[in-house]
Design a protein around this motif. Structure first.
Motif, PDB file in Angstrom:
ATOM      1  N   LYS A  10      35.715-106.309 -55.425  1.00  0.00           N
ATOM      2  CA  LYS A  10      36.941-106.953 -54.946  1.00  0.00           C
ATOM      3  C   LYS A  10      37.863-105.963 -54.249  1.00  0.00           C
ATOM      4  O   LYS A  10      39.081-106.047 -54.350  1.00  0.00           O
ATOM      5  N   TYR A  11      37.266-105.008 -53.521  1.00  0.00           N
ATOM      6  CA  TYR A  11      38.067-104.087 -52.733  1.00  0.00           C
ATOM      7  C   TYR A  11      38.727-104.881 -51.615  1.00  0.00           C
ATOM      8  O   TYR A  11      38.094-105.742 -51.009  1.00  0.00           O
ATOM      9  N   SER A  12      39.989-104.588 -51.330  1.00  0.00           N
ATOM     10  CA  SER A  12      40.683-105.343 -50.309  1.00  0.00           C
ATOM     11  C   SER A  12      41.683-104.434 -49.614  1.00  0.00           C
ATOM     12  O   SER A  12      42.536-103.823 -50.245  1.00  0.00           O
ATOM     13  N   ASN A  13      41.540-104.350 -48.293  1.00  0.00           N
ATOM     14  CA  ASN A  13      42.448-103.531 -47.510  1.00  0.00           C
ATOM     15  C   ASN A  13      42.603-104.213 -46.157  1.00  0.00           C
ATOM     16  O   ASN A  13      41.644-104.377 -45.407  1.00  0.00           O
ATOM     17  N   ALA A  14      43.827-104.647 -45.862  1.00  0.00           N
ATOM     18  CA  ALA A  14      44.080-105.455 -44.667  1.00  0.00           C
ATOM     19  C   ALA A  14      43.668-104.705 -43.396  1.00  0.00           C
ATOM     20  O   ALA A  14      43.070-105.279 -42.482  1.00  0.00           O
ATOM     21  N   GLU A  15      43.975-103.418 -43.344  1.00  0.00           N
ATOM     22  CA  GLU A  15      43.663-102.628 -42.159  1.00  0.00           C
ATOM     23  C   GLU A  15      42.145-102.558 -41.957  1.00  0.00           C
ATOM     24  O   GLU A  15      41.638-102.680 -40.840  1.00  0.00           O
ATOM     25  N   TYR A  16      41.435-102.371 -43.064  1.00  0.00           N
ATOM     26  CA  TYR A  16      39.973-102.309 -43.019  1.00  0.00           C
ATOM     27  C   TYR A  16      39.406-103.617 -42.453  1.00  0.00           C
ATOM     28  O   TYR A  16      38.560-103.616 -41.563  1.00  0.00           O
ATOM     29  N   ASP A  17      39.897-104.717 -42.978  1.00  0.00           N
ATOM     30  CA  ASP A  17      39.430-106.027 -42.514  1.00  0.00           C
ATOM     31  C   ASP A  17      39.681-106.182 -41.020  1.00  0.00           C
ATOM     32  O   ASP A  17      38.836-106.682 -40.272  1.00  0.00           O
TER      33      ASP A  17
END
Lengths: 308, 538, 306
Positions: free
Chosen positions: B464-471
């Motif tokens: 559940k890794y979540s990073n807006a910039e990555y997306d």
């Protein structure tokens, strides 16, 4: 006075002798016969030594069962060989862990599983089988059909569900193993009971109004002991191997702990490369199982009520 | 679906223009062939099915590649080679692909392979009645109506595929997807023999019923014993095929696989037990074949639980792993230590070495101690957790070694927890873990096959890794001409900065191959065709 | 006797029904599904697959679908081997395991019983120890050690036998599986026989026979053998079921394609219909052979009445 005193003493002496004779006629007799069986006695001694070694062995090495020897890891086939210099008396496993300590630690688990598992199987199996066989009729039918259901049950699912509901615990190994291992025992005991219950002395006890429970525990079971003991010593190796199979599936002992079965199944994969990884635990297993066999035969002979 | 592909269009362009050599056994001059051309291959697990549209998993792919052929094939270097199609054209906005099929392509019963067979095959793949586990594969190139059909909202007939005539096959996409042609080398998009399937129903894949258009046809299949395929005389390139018969032995157990190889019963194994690598390398160095594979073995942190939501803790744990020791001594067959999530062998992207990979192991360990201390853990308050892995000897060894490294350098108390495969999957999906072993093999040779996995909406992002910039970076990359810049930024964020997962090593395929088998072309995607091989007299 | 057989058949029906019911619900309560995998499927794709196999319906409905199939002799489609039905897979693999099993059984009984009797007649002598040690090799060498050892020796070193495969049961392919399968049974049979034989030889009727001066082979064959076999037979009933339904170790190491590996792999893959299929198979065989054992009991020991 003197005379009466002498008489009293004489009577006391006699009384003592009587109790002595009675004592010998039961368990002492069995012990005497057991002790005269050399193979059984030697086996018992060896088993004692193995058990002792399993307990104190881990303290005899500088390594613990979970330590990785990073140096040996770089070249298991040479640096992992058994050697006194490195302190790995039995060599190391593929990860550079000390086989000697792991064999000893594995022995604790395997002996525990083998003996406790067989004990559970004997108690449940004997009572169930003897009851079923003695009562006969409808009770026997139902009890035997129940046994058939349990026997055909998908054991793997039982194991998987146990694991997910209760998490992983060494206690579960006993539950899982105990749950299936008494079935054969029950069937054999029931078969024997069927032929025993027509014997004259059972019929006599029955005619005297002795309760069924008492007949089963006092007359049937003692006469079954021979076959029970033989089968029980067969169970011990079965248990130890079953444990390794359960370990293999992920329910058994959890790394870094180990058992003989687990060590052997690991060692079997590298027998062409590092035979010591298989040879040491297998030697201990073989020795133990042979000893249990001879011990079982000795006990059987000693406990046989007909053997006088 | 998040398995969007962005392959380089340039490779495809060259193909549309120039003539490309076809694949076939290329026997060098002077090589004397053996009289008996029969090959026995270790086949891994028994495949779930041989029905091309339903196949899942590599063992099935290997077998269907022998039996069937799609529009195009991929050679050892990942380049397109013509299959049933000889050329194709596209319309001005690259949404309509028109394939010209060869007229000599035949099914094993002698009937021609026509555009109608492709229409039927594509339709079957998305038809809910087929219930293919790979139906999503047709959604990826956005073939018109594919998603609606899978969802049961449109009729199968409405799929954007058409047989213009018997030898012209047309596919309409909803938006331009440059890598579509490469995707046709996958079994899901193979043609399907309509008459045979309608006659036999699901029984059509049985020996005797099956009709196929590849270099081989199915002769017999005894589950868990063997599968035999014999030369398909009707195959259009039959003259160039050397091997007459190929047998796949389903051997899940690597050591059984190796034993039968050593007994001379198998010519190419499926795998080899790592323990034996050193010995085999010494005894028969020419027979051991190690090929890097497009996949990463990694440890996954549950970023939704304390304290693994703290990047410092994740970094500390990752830094303390001595990857050189793991790859040299624990796995030990030539795996490469991994410090990035994308393996460097991937096509068209060379990941930059992240900062932490440039440190020495000593420096990393010192840094790890500092990081863990700053997160509030030390000798008196040690970090304790369960390390989840699925029951398997290899995973077990790595877990023991890494747990021991963590204990030694960080004083972390790790409890190993192994679970049987399906339970492990369930536990991971439910997020009921702290640190778990994981691995990912790319679906196609492009970096997004790996990197997409860490986007917040990916179905397999179990940590559940979540990073807006990555997306954002990865989403942008899908339409970029050269997405490498974005991929490097994404790697920097997810691994060097956040350590969403701890990459450990890059997978390899490891096989034994007898020296008398020629024409074996190892490649990162493990596309192996028996029709390329030949047996040298020995 | 005839009423006994009818009674058994009558009892078998509820027994099997309980077995099926309990197994079915237990199985469905295990975590995971046949279609869970490392790559989770998109929900719409999974929905289509689940619908095809009725997995989207309540378990109780699935149970009745399944039971309906079983009553018509249809064990359902395999969830793992999607091109096959359970009936086909069982028909393909059971004969293989049964052939290995029957040979192993014959060998195990012949060697086991003779070792047991021979050792019993020379109780506590060196011969006894030696014979029993020989018989016990099989039990102390687990078959996951024995199987690779056999391959190493007979196939790779001596090159006498093929390392695996079945080829319709040609004898070279049969040898090693039979060795691996029979050894542990030899040990068990020998031990039970020995114990039982010793007990019989100490009973009064044997003493009487001896006192009458009958030659010992006559004593053994005419008087001692029957009662000796009683506990052996009650062991052999379930053992026979176990031996003909194969072993996962034999199937995996020798690649025979027997039914043994379906027991383990069926459960691990959550191939529901496979697990149910082999459960029903073992259940029916167990019921059958227990009945056979009971009949044999009555034949051997006329005093036993049911």
């Amino acid at each position: 006075m003197m005379l009466t005193k002498d008489k009293i003493e004489a009577v006391e002496d006699f009384a003592q002798q009587v109790t002595e004779i009675e004592g010998r006629s039961l368990w002492q007799d069995a012990r005497r016969r057991f002790l005269s069986n050399h193979a059984a006695v030697i086996s018992l001694i060896i088993l004692g030594i193995i058990a002792l070694l399993a307990l104190v062995g881990p303290f005899l090495s500088v390594w613990s069962y979970e330590d990785i020897d990073w140096e040996a890891l770089s070249d298991i086939e040479n640096l992992g060989r058994p050697s006194f210099e490195s302190g790995h008396y039995f060599g190391t496993d593929v990860l550079g862990r000390d086989i000697f300590v792991r064999t000893m630690q594995g022995g604790q688990i395997s002996l525990l599983v083998g003996i406790l598992g067989s004990f559970v199987a004997i108690v449940i199996g004997t009572l169930y089988g003897a009851t079923s066989g003695y009562l006969g009729g409808r009770v026997d039918s139902i009890m035997m059909r129940a046994l058939e259901i349990l026997n055909s049950f998908p054991f793997m699912f039982f194991v998987i569900i146990l694991m997910t509901i209760f998490g992983r615990h060494i206690f579960l190994i006993f539950v899982a193993i105990g749950a299936i291992s008494w079935l054969d025992m029950a069937r054999i005991v029931r078969g024997q009971t069927l032929s025993l219950k027509n014997k004259e002395y059972i019929e006599a006890a029955h005619a005297c109004g002795v309760s069924s429970f008492k007949i089963i525990t006092r007359h049937i079971i003692p006469n079954l002991l021979g076959i029970v003991v033989v089968y029980a010593t067969l169970l011990v190796p079965g248990m130890i191997l079953l444990e390794s199979f359960i370990s293999f599936l992920g329910l058994g002992v959890q790394e870094p702990m180990t058992s003989w079965g687990a060590l052997i199944s690991e060692g079997a994969g590298t027998m062409e490369l590092a035979i010591w990884q298989l040879a040491w635990p297998l030697t201990f297993l073989i020795l133990t199982l042979f000893c249990f066999n001879f011990l079982g035969d000795g006990l059987r002979d000693a406990l046989d009520p007909k053997d006088r | 679906m998040n398995l969007k592909k962005t392959l380089l269009a340039s490779a495809l362009m060259s193909l549309a223009l120039g003539a490309v050599q076809t694949q076939a056994a290329d026997v060098p001059a002077g090589v004397k062939l053996a009289d008996v051309q029969e090959l026995v291959r270790g086949g891994g697990a028994e495949p779930a099915t041989l029905d091309p549209q339903k196949v899942e998993g590599t063992p099935g792919s290997h077998r269907t590649r022998e039996l069937f052929e799609g529009l195009y094939n991929l050679d050892g270097d990942g380049n397109l080679t013509p299959g049933v199609a000889t050329s194709y054209t596209t319309n001005s906005d690259n949404t309509v692909y028109t394939f010209n099929l060869r007229k000599d392509a035949k099914w094993s019963n002698g009937e021609s392979v026509t555009a109608h067979d492709f229409v039927f095959g594509f339709q079957r793949a998305v038809d809910p009645v087929t219930a293919s586990a790979y139906a999503w594969y047709v959604e990826i190139p956005s073939i018109v109506n594919a998603s609606k059909i899978i969802n049961g909202k449109a009729d199968v007939k409405s799929l954007g595929v058409k047989a213009v005539d018997d030898y012209t096959f047309e596919v309409t996409l909803e938006r331009p997807v440059p890598y579509f042609v490469k995707m046709t080398s996958h079994q899901t998009l193979f043609p399907a023999p309509r008459k045979v399937i309608e006659k036999y129903g699901s029984e059509w894949v049985k020996p005797g019923n099956m009709v196929s258009n590849g270099a081989y046809k199915l002769d017999s299949w005894i589950v868990n014993e063997k599968m035999e395929m014999v030369r398909n005389d009707q195959y259009w390139n039959n003259e160039k095929t050397v091997i007459d018969k190929v047998t796949f032995l389903p051997l899940e157990n690597d050591s059984a696989d190796l034993k039968r190889y050593e007994a001379g019963e198998i010519d190419i194994t499926w795998n080899l037990p790592s323990d034996h690598f050193k010995r085999l390398k010494k005894e028969s160095p020419d027979e051991v074949i190690i090929t890097p594979q497009l996949g990463t073995y990694y440890y996954q942190f549950n970023t939704k639980v304390e304290p693994y939501n703290n990047p410092d803790v994740r970094k500390a744990l990752s830094f303390a792993i001595n990857r050189d020791v793991i790859t040299k001594y624990v796995t030990g067959v030539g795996e490469q230590p991994a410090y990035t999530f994308t393996p460097s062998i991937v096509n068209g992207f060379n990941p930059e070495t992240p900062a932490y990979a440039k440190m020495t192991q000593k420096e990393r360990e010192a840094e790890a101690k500092k990081l863990l201390q700053s997160a509030g853990y030390d000798k008196n308050n040690p970090l304790t957790f369960n390390l989840l892995y699925n029951t398997n000897d290899g995973h077990k060894r790595i877990a023991i070694a890494i747990a021991s490294m963590w204990k030694k350098t960080l004083g972390v108390e790790v409890t190993l927890e192994n679970q049987e495969w399906k339970t492990y999957l369930e536990t991971r999906k439910a997020g009921d873990f702290q640190v778990a072993r994981a691995g990912w093999i790319g679906d196609y040779n492009e970096a997004s096959t790996m990197l997409d996995l860490l986007t917040s909406t990916h179905g397999n992002n179990d940590g559940k890794y979540s990073n807006a910039e990555y997306d954002r970076l990865l989403n942008e990359a899908k339409t970029m001409k050269n997405p490498s810049i974005n991929y490097n930024k994404a790697e920097e964020i997810a691994i060097n900065q956040d350590m969403a997962v701890a990459p450990i090593y890059t997978y390899v395929t490891k096989r034994m191959k007898k020296p008398y088998v020629g024409g074996y072309q190892p490649n990162p995607e493990d596309n192996i065709y028996t029709r390329d091989m030949y047996i040298i007299a020995h | 006797m005839l009423t006994f057989i009818f009674k058994r058949i009558f009892e078998a029906i509820p027994t099997l029904l309980i077995l099926i019911t309990v197994s079915f619900f237990l199985m469905h309560s295990a975590p995971g599904s046949p279609f869970s995998s490392e790559r989770s499927l998109p929900p719409e794709v999974l929905a289509n697959i689940n619908a095809k196999y009725h997995l989207d319906e309540p378990v109780i409905n699935q149970f009745f679908y399944y039971l309906g199939g079983v009553l018509q002799g249809d064990l359902g489609p395999s969830f793992r081997y999607k091109d096959f039905t359970i009936n086909e897979l069982v028909a393909q693999s059971l004969p293989v395991s049964a052939e290995i099993g029957i040979w192993s059984f014959i060998i195990a009984v012949v060697i086991g019983v003779s070792c047991g009797i021979y050792a019993a007649l020379r109780q506590n002598s060196l011969v006894d120890y030696f014979v029993m040690a020989f018989a016990n090799i099989g039990i102390v060498l687990p078959n996951f050690v024995l199987a690779p050892l056999c391959i190493l020796f007979f196939s790779i070193y001596l090159k006498w036998l093929p390392a695996g495969g079945w080829n319709d049961g040609a004898w070279p392919y049969l040898v090693m599986p039979v060795i691996a399968m029979s050894t542990s049974y030899i040990a068990q049979i020998a031990r039970i026989t020995r114990g039982s034989m010793i007990e019989t030889m100490h009973s009064n009727f044997i003493r009487t026979a001896r006192a009458k001066g009958l030659p010992s082979y006559r004593i053994i064959l005419q008087h001692a053998l029957r009662p000796t076999m009683l506990p052996v037979i009650s062991y052999l009933g379930p053992a026979f079921v176990g031996i003909i339904t194969g072993s996962v170790i034999v199937d995996v190491y020798f690649g025979t394609g027997g039914i043994g590996q379906h027991f383990i792999n069926g459960a691990l893959n959550r191939d529901y219909s496979m697990v149910m299929g082999v459960t029903i198979l073992v259940g029916s065989l167990t019921i059958l052979f227990n009945a056979v054992v009971d009949i044999l009991y009555a034949v051997i020991d006329p005093k036993i009445r049911y």
